[in-house]
Scaffold this motif. Structure first.
Motif, short mmCIF file in Angstrom:
data_model
loop_
_atom_site.label_atom_id
_atom_site.label_comp_id
_atom_site.label_asym_id
_atom_site.label_seq_id
_atom_site.Cartn_x
_atom_site.Cartn_y
_atom_site.Cartn_z
N GLU A 64 -10.57 6.18 -38.64
CA GLU A 64 -10.51 5.36 -39.85
C GLU A 64 -9.08 4.93 -40.18
O GLU A 64 -8.71 4.81 -41.34
CB GLU A 64 -11.12 6.12 -41.03
CG GLU A 64 -12.50 6.65 -40.80
CD GLU A 64 -13.55 5.56 -40.65
OE1 GLU A 64 -13.29 4.41 -41.04
OE2 GLU A 64 -14.65 5.87 -40.16
N THR A 67 -8.46 1.91 -42.64
CA THR A 67 -8.64 2.22 -44.06
C THR A 67 -7.40 2.88 -44.62
O THR A 67 -6.92 2.53 -45.70
CB THR A 67 -9.87 3.13 -44.26
OG1 THR A 67 -11.02 2.49 -43.71
CG2 THR A 67 -10.10 3.45 -45.72
N GLY A 100 -8.73 -0.33 -51.85
CA GLY A 100 -8.44 0.56 -50.72
C GLY A 100 -8.82 2.00 -51.01
O GLY A 100 -9.40 2.68 -50.16
N ASN A 103 -12.56 2.35 -50.92
CA ASN A 103 -13.03 2.39 -49.53
C ASN A 103 -12.72 3.74 -48.89
O ASN A 103 -13.54 4.29 -48.16
CB ASN A 103 -12.39 1.27 -48.72
CG ASN A 103 -12.90 -0.09 -49.12
OD1 ASN A 103 -13.96 -0.23 -49.72
ND2 ASN A 103 -12.12 -1.12 -48.80
N LEU A 104 -11.53 4.27 -49.18
CA LEU A 104 -11.14 5.56 -48.61
C LEU A 104 -12.08 6.66 -49.09
O LEU A 104 -12.57 7.46 -48.30
CB LEU A 104 -9.70 5.89 -49.00
CG LEU A 104 -9.18 7.25 -48.54
CD1 LEU A 104 -9.13 7.32 -47.02
CD2 LEU A 104 -7.81 7.51 -49.14
#
Length: 190
Positions: A64, A67, A100, A103-104
């Protein structure tokens, strides 16, 4: 009473009124500065916590990287806007950072070991708390700016404001996506 004495009394009253308005405008200007300083402190605290969060996540989220990189890029944009006192850029950078982080945290749901990690839980709670405090301080900042801006435009205060260089301050605005209603149907379908 002579005309000269009346003129002197009128001038004295005008001077007292001008001093009163000037002092109120000074107070409003400093309230805006104080409100900004409160935001600045919280942004700095969050700025310091984000690398710890990303490092904790890196240990679990090998695939990931995009991200994590987006969070750090947004962090740097917020820092740059904060340091330059660029309110417009800060609003945009804050939007990117919140997206962000969202999303994380969403991606972290796929990593059970990360979700149960004490450091991750602490950092997630700390950053969430800072986000809430920043939202409160943004509201206070915009209220302070609004009061200042109204007074700077109102007559007769505008005369004193222009004479002594008092100015309006920009409101801290946010992207339209942040203001729209949450799609509850989409949340329950995930």
């Amino acid at each position: 009473m002579s005309g000269g004495l009346l003129l002197l009394i009128a001038f004295a009253l005008l001077a007292v009124f001008g001093i009163f308005v000037f002092n109120q405008l000074v107070t409003l200007k400093h309230n805006v500065g104080k409100a900004w300083a409160n935001i600045d402190i919280l942004l700095k605290q969050r700025h310091d916590e984000l690398p710890k969060l990303v490092e904790t996540c890196k240990q679990y989220m090998q695939f990931e990287q995009e991200t994590l990189e987006k969070v750090m890029q947004a962090r740097n944009q917020v820092a740059s806007a904060r340091e330059s006192h660029n309110i417009a850029a800060l609003g945009q950078a804050e939007n990117a950072l919140r997206t962000g982080l969202g999303n994380l945290f969403a991606v972290a749901e796929a990593y059970p070991e990360l979700k149960t990690n004490q450091t991750f839980q602490h950092l997630q709670a700390r950053i969430t708390g800072l986000e809430n405090a920043i939202a409160d301080r943004r509201e206070f900042y915009n209220d302070s700016v609004n009061v200042n801006n109204v007074r700077v435009e109102q007559f007769p205060d505008t005369v004193v404001a222009r004479l002594f260089g008092f100015r309006q301050f920009p409101l801290l605005r946010f992207a339209a996506a942040e203001k729209k209603d949450v799609d509850l149907k989409q949340l329950f379908n995930n």
